[in-house]
Design an enzyme around this catalytic site. Sequence first.
Site, PDB file in Angstrom:
ATOM      1  N   ARG A  74       0.839  -1.194   0.000  1.00 26.68           N
ATOM      2  CA  ARG A  74       0.000   0.000   0.000  1.00 26.68           C
ATOM      3  C   ARG A  74       0.877   1.249   0.000  1.00 26.68           C
ATOM      4  O   ARG A  74       2.017   1.226   0.456  1.00 26.68           O
ATOM      5  CB  ARG A  74      -0.921   0.026   1.224  1.00 26.68           C
ATOM      6  CG  ARG A  74      -2.097  -0.956   1.123  1.00 26.68           C
ATOM      7  CD  ARG A  74      -3.018  -0.861   2.325  1.00 26.68           C
ATOM      8  NE  ARG A  74      -2.360  -1.317   3.524  1.00 26.68           N
ATOM      9  CZ  ARG A  74      -1.811  -0.540   4.440  1.00 26.68           C
ATOM     10  NH1 ARG A  74      -1.868   0.782   4.319  1.00 26.68           N
ATOM     11  NH2 ARG A  74      -1.219  -1.059   5.491  1.00 26.68           N
ATOM     12  N   TYR A 202      -1.486  -3.524  -6.815  1.00 30.03           N
ATOM     13  CA  TYR A 202      -1.325  -4.214  -5.533  1.00 30.03           C
ATOM     14  C   TYR A 202      -2.647  -4.242  -4.741  1.00 30.03           C
ATOM     15  O   TYR A 202      -3.371  -3.248  -4.686  1.00 30.03           O
ATOM     16  CB  TYR A 202      -0.234  -3.533  -4.683  1.00 30.03           C
ATOM     17  CG  TYR A 202      -0.238  -4.076  -3.280  1.00 30.03           C
ATOM     18  CD1 TYR A 202       0.279  -5.347  -3.012  1.00 30.03           C
ATOM     19  CD2 TYR A 202      -0.844  -3.385  -2.233  1.00 30.03           C
ATOM     20  CE1 TYR A 202       0.214  -5.885  -1.739  1.00 30.03           C
ATOM     21  CE2 TYR A 202      -0.912  -3.921  -0.960  1.00 30.03           C
ATOM     22  CZ  TYR A 202      -0.380  -5.176  -0.720  1.00 30.03           C
ATOM     23  OH  TYR A 202      -0.467  -5.726   0.529  1.00 30.03           O
ATOM     24  N   LYS A 211      -9.868  -2.416   1.328  1.00 31.65           N
ATOM     25  CA  LYS A 211      -9.614  -1.284   2.219  1.00 31.65           C
ATOM     26  C   LYS A 211     -10.349  -0.021   1.751  1.00 31.65           C
ATOM     27  O   LYS A 211     -10.847   0.756   2.558  1.00 31.65           O
ATOM     28  CB  LYS A 211      -8.111  -1.033   2.340  1.00 31.65           C
ATOM     29  CG  LYS A 211      -7.342  -2.210   2.960  1.00 31.65           C
ATOM     30  CD  LYS A 211      -7.812  -2.488   4.351  1.00 31.65           C
ATOM     31  CE  LYS A 211      -7.359  -3.766   5.006  1.00 31.65           C
ATOM     32  NZ  LYS A 211      -5.974  -4.139   5.032  1.00 31.65           N
ATOM     33  N   HIS A 231     -10.845  -2.467  11.152  1.00 37.93           N
ATOM     34  CA  HIS A 231      -9.745  -3.324  10.678  1.00 37.93           C
ATOM     35  C   HIS A 231      -9.559  -4.450  11.700  1.00 37.93           C
ATOM     36  O   HIS A 231      -8.597  -4.456  12.460  1.00 37.93           O
ATOM     37  CB  HIS A 231      -8.485  -2.462  10.562  1.00 37.93           C
ATOM     38  CG  HIS A 231      -7.331  -3.115   9.861  1.00 37.93           C
ATOM     39  ND1 HIS A 231      -6.020  -2.740  10.054  1.00 37.93           N
ATOM     40  CD2 HIS A 231      -7.282  -4.117   8.943  1.00 37.93           C
ATOM     41  CE1 HIS A 231      -5.217  -3.467   9.301  1.00 37.93           C
ATOM     42  NE2 HIS A 231      -5.956  -4.320   8.617  1.00 37.93           N
ATOM     43  N   SER A 253      -1.599  -3.615  10.271  1.00 38.09           N
ATOM     44  CA  SER A 253      -1.227  -4.499   9.165  1.00 38.09           C
ATOM     45  C   SER A 253       0.012  -5.318   9.520  1.00 38.09           C
ATOM     46  O   SER A 253       0.965  -4.791  10.094  1.00 38.09           O
ATOM     47  CB  SER A 253      -0.927  -3.665   7.917  1.00 38.09           C
ATOM     48  OG  SER A 253      -2.081  -2.939   7.579  1.00 38.09           O
ATOM     49  N   CYS A 255       0.395  -7.604  11.733  1.00 40.54           N
ATOM     50  CA  CYS A 255       0.607  -7.755  13.183  1.00 40.54           C
ATOM     51  C   CYS A 255      -0.174  -8.932  13.754  1.00 40.54           C
ATOM     52  O   CYS A 255      -0.461  -8.965  14.954  1.00 40.54           O
ATOM     53  CB  CYS A 255       0.253  -6.471  13.912  1.00 40.54           C
ATOM     54  SG  CYS A 255       1.447  -5.163  13.596  1.00 40.54           S
ATOM     55  N   ASP A 280      -9.614  -9.804   8.576  1.00 39.16           N
ATOM     56  CA  ASP A 280      -9.088  -8.456   8.306  1.00 39.16           C
ATOM     57  C   ASP A 280     -10.076  -7.319   8.579  1.00 39.16           C
ATOM     58  O   ASP A 280      -9.669  -6.257   9.018  1.00 39.16           O
ATOM     59  CB  ASP A 280      -8.614  -8.378   6.846  1.00 39.16           C
ATOM     60  CG  ASP A 280      -7.649  -7.226   6.587  1.00 39.16           C
ATOM     61  OD1 ASP A 280      -6.694  -7.058   7.377  1.00 39.16           O
ATOM     62  OD2 ASP A 280      -7.855  -6.474   5.626  1.00 39.16           O
ATOM     63  N   ARG A 369       1.955 -12.168  -0.744  1.00 38.75           N
ATOM     64  CA  ARG A 369       0.608 -12.464  -0.225  1.00 38.75           C
ATOM     65  C   ARG A 369       0.019 -13.695  -0.890  1.00 38.75           C
ATOM     66  O   ARG A 369       0.371 -14.042  -2.015  1.00 38.75           O
ATOM     67  CB  ARG A 369      -0.313 -11.265  -0.515  1.00 38.75           C
ATOM     68  CG  ARG A 369       0.097  -9.979   0.208  1.00 38.75           C
ATOM     69  CD  ARG A 369      -0.691  -9.759   1.446  1.00 38.75           C
ATOM     70  NE  ARG A 369      -0.136  -8.714   2.304  1.00 38.75           N
ATOM     71  CZ  ARG A 369      -0.680  -8.336   3.459  1.00 38.75           C
ATOM     72  NH1 ARG A 369      -1.794  -8.900   3.880  1.00 38.75           N
ATOM     73  NH2 ARG A 369      -0.133  -7.417   4.204  1.00 38.75           N
TER      74      ARG A 369
HETATM   75  P1  GTP Z   1      -2.572  -7.754   7.272  1.00 40.93           P
HETATM   76  O1  GTP Z   1      -3.062  -8.780   6.321  1.00 40.93           O
HETATM   77  O2  GTP Z   1      -1.462  -6.932   6.716  1.00 40.93           O
HETATM   78  O3  GTP Z   1      -3.638  -6.899   7.854  1.00 40.93           O
HETATM   79  O4  GTP Z   1      -1.803  -8.550   8.469  1.00 40.93           O
HETATM   80  P2  GTP Z   1      -2.292  -9.459   9.693  1.00 40.93           P
HETATM   81  O5  GTP Z   1      -2.596  -8.587  10.864  1.00 40.93           O
HETATM   82  O6  GTP Z   1      -3.326 -10.418   9.265  1.00 40.93           O
HETATM   83  O7  GTP Z   1      -0.929 -10.241  10.079  1.00 40.93           O
HETATM   84  P3  GTP Z   1      -0.538 -11.786   9.902  1.00 40.93           P
HETATM   85  O8  GTP Z   1      -1.375 -12.695  10.747  1.00 40.93           O
HETATM   86  O9  GTP Z   1      -0.445 -12.096   8.469  1.00 40.93           O
HETATM   87  O10 GTP Z   1       0.921 -11.781  10.542  1.00 40.93           O
HETATM   88  C1  GTP Z   1       1.957 -10.953  10.050  1.00 40.93           C
HETATM   89  C2  GTP Z   1       3.303 -11.471  10.466  1.00 40.93           C
HETATM   90  O11 GTP Z   1       3.385 -11.563  11.894  1.00 40.93           O
HETATM   91  C3  GTP Z   1       3.581 -12.874   9.918  1.00 40.93           C
HETATM   92  O12 GTP Z   1       4.900 -12.931   9.441  1.00 40.93           O
HETATM   93  C4  GTP Z   1       3.394 -13.768  11.123  1.00 40.93           C
HETATM   94  O13 GTP Z   1       4.183 -14.937  11.040  1.00 40.93           O
HETATM   95  C5  GTP Z   1       3.770 -12.868  12.301  1.00 40.93           C
HETATM   96  N1  GTP Z   1       3.005 -13.211  13.538  1.00 40.93           N
HETATM   97  C6  GTP Z   1       1.665 -13.436  13.613  1.00 40.93           C
HETATM   98  N2  GTP Z   1       1.287 -13.775  14.863  1.00 40.93           N
HETATM   99  C7  GTP Z   1       2.415 -13.745  15.622  1.00 40.93           C
HETATM  100  C8  GTP Z   1       2.694 -14.012  17.018  1.00 40.93           C
HETATM  101  O14 GTP Z   1       1.818 -14.320  17.820  1.00 40.93           O
HETATM  102  N3  GTP Z   1       3.995 -13.869  17.411  1.00 40.93           N
HETATM  103  C9  GTP Z   1       4.992 -13.518  16.546  1.00 40.93           C
HETATM  104  N4  GTP Z   1       6.222 -13.403  17.025  1.00 40.93           N
HETATM  105  N5  GTP Z   1       4.769 -13.270  15.223  1.00 40.93           N
HETATM  106  C10 GTP Z   1       3.509 -13.382  14.764  1.00 40.93           C
HETATM  107  C1  SPV Z   2      -3.125  -4.578   5.131  1.00 38.44           C
HETATM  108  O1  SPV Z   2      -2.160  -3.951   4.673  1.00 38.44           O
HETATM  109  O2  SPV Z   2      -3.657  -4.294   6.229  1.00 38.44           O
HETATM  110  C2  SPV Z   2      -3.685  -5.721   4.366  1.00 38.44           C
HETATM  111  C3  SPV Z   2      -3.235  -5.945   3.013  1.00 38.44           C
HETATM  112  O3  SPV Z   2      -4.570  -6.389   4.877  1.00 38.44           O
HETATM  113  S1  SPV Z   2      -3.993  -4.809   1.913  1.00 38.44           S
HETATM  114  O4  SPV Z   2      -5.169  -5.441   1.334  1.00 38.44           O
HETATM  115  O5  SPV Z   2      -3.050  -4.522   0.877  1.00 38.44           O
HETATM  116  O6  SPV Z   2      -4.397  -3.619   2.615  1.00 38.44           O
HETATM  117 MN    MN Z   3      -5.150  -5.644   6.920  1.00 42.75          MN
END
Ligand code: GTP
Ligand code: SPV
Ligand code: MN
Length: 588
Positions: A74, A202, A211, A231, A253, A255, A280, A369
């Site tokens: 983004r 993207y 979003k 979110h 994001s 996290c 999400d 992704r």
């Molecule tokens: P968006 O799709 O961008 O909104 O992200 P999201 O909030 O869904 O994050 P996602 O679950 O994809 O995790 C992002 C990164 O954080 C990945 O590389 C995970 O492996 C890592 N991660 C997720 N949960 C944990 C956790 O509990 N501990 C640690 N250390 N890392 C984590």
């Molecule tokens: C984020 O960045 O929080 C995502 C991926 O979930 S995107 O759809 O690109 O915003």
């Molecule tokens: Mn997101």
Amino acid sequence: MNLHQKLSLPDLQNWIENVTKLTQPNKIYLCDGSEAEYQNLINEMQETEDLIKLNSDKYPNCYLHRSDPSDVARVEHLTYICSNNKDDAGPNNNWMDPKEAHSKMDLLFKNSMKNRTMYIIPYCMGPIDSPYSRCGIEITDSPYVVINMKLMTRIGQSALNRILKEKEYVKGLHSIGKLDPNERFIMHFPDELSIKSFGSGYGGNALLGKKCHALRIASWQAKNEGWLAEHMLIVGIEDPKGNIKYIACAFPSACGKTNLAMLIPPKSQPGWKIWTLGDDIAWLHLDDSGEMRAINPEAGYFGVVPGTNERTNKNAFDMIHKDTIYTNVGLTEDNEPWWENKNTGIPTKDWQGNIYKAENGVAAHPNSRFTVSAKNNPSYSSLAEAPEGVPISAIVFGGRRKKLAPLVYEAKNWKHGVFIGAGIASETTAAATGKKGILRRDPMAMLPFCGYNFADYWSHWLSFERKTEKLPKIFHVNWFRQNDKGMFLWPGFNENLRVLRWIIDRCEEKIDAQETPIGFLPHRDDIDMNGLDIPNKNIDELLSVDEKEWLNEIQSIGEYIQNFGQRVPKGLLDQFKKLEIELSKSST
Ligand code: GTP
Ligand code: SPV
Ligand code: MN
């Protein structure tokens, strides 16, 4: 029936006609959302090398898309909220006068679809028969967008039927242009319920239902209509007796939302189950009885690939072995997708298709992704399509913080919870272009996504207390605390269930907690550590409050919210003052 007859709404016909004149496509195609259409597009995209077919024994129906190297995340600095009134966009958004923005964008869109097909995608955000769902139409010249929208939303005739009936829908216009970062803008017109996005293919910039619509435009509609577009993941937690409680969690994001939403309980927690509703976005409404209910407007996942493996997220790992579109991962010799921490296979090509050399860095882009339908998720909830959504027992905020924020704490009441949400800070990640690992304020994990002034947004959050007595409890979690050597203090991932259990016990008023100035923290014995081998000193650190450091934190939150000036609600400022006084007393 010709196109004009199929789109039998004068406003829609005019819009399509105007866009056609402006962009001059070679062909116009109305998407019906069928499997055959999906397959045709996949075939065409293989011919143009927009997609590479992956090893069909191990990854049936899976494809790889490589995006332009300058177009992998983004672009917050190129994303604008063009409200009629500048103050409605607020200091949290880039703003442009809508007239100026339209003429700037229309110059870019002029002739942009020459020699291209213009796809018209009617889509519905939310279960097709839910009163809480909202529809839109995305016009795009990118077949990659069409196939992703097919997996991420409900596209085609049923959405179009709803649009023709309701006569209200979000108009989204998208063109990849020349993928030139200097000619890239994502513009939102909340007062017109429209979006114009140019120059990026993207996800968050181009899949306009996500979003742009379901958060930026919807948050503005939600404020005016008395609901919330957030979110947040939505997850059901089933106890060994079969009772299910639903919670919604807002983390910035990259996290941990996708991971938490499809967690698999560790062996030491027998009888517990997790059901995924969304990973999400959540739309939250009060029902007639005053209870907060959530639907997930999406129908698929656009998830971070790196870090996904059998141990961290087995559900996702299994799910993305079929029917998946990968964007910007590496490849093995056997044409299997590869990414960092996959823990199996050896990469031979990187995400740009070059020969992979470890010394050149990663094989998969850190923001690579997967796109996959939610129906492929082994933990998909049977209520994910329920038109009435699910009742929410707790709202959980979180961030990525090396220091300070405890593993979990509970707000003292709704107002305090809103203050906690407004004060979220998190280290930046690869989900957006710009520096990574910088601590920044990201209220309610909505900094990049709130379509209006945060001050008004906080007032809107506070207003829910006046509407119902049945609000969920609010919590804050942090999975990312590190020791001085940079090691995580908490194992995270599936073990996070232990923290969710404490949250549910608190919601059910089964246990008490220690009161501190920042909120209620667990008594050490109330988080089940059975089967975990964590040194006591780590647990003490994870569950402690350093009041001096917190006083600094609260003052920095105070400075941040005061940037929003006169519009900041008194209720929020009162929380800040109260906490500042309490912490000054106890830290001296
Ligand atoms: P968006 O799709 O961008 O909104 O992200 P999201 O909030 O869904 O994050 P996602 O679950 O994809 O995790 C992002 C990164 O954080 C990945 O590389 C995970 O492996 C890592 N991660 C997720 N949960 C944990 C956790 O509990 N501990 C640690 N250390 N890392 C984590
Ligand atoms: C984020 O960045 O929080 C995502 C991926 O979930 S995107 O759809 O690109 O915003
Ligand atoms: Mn997101």
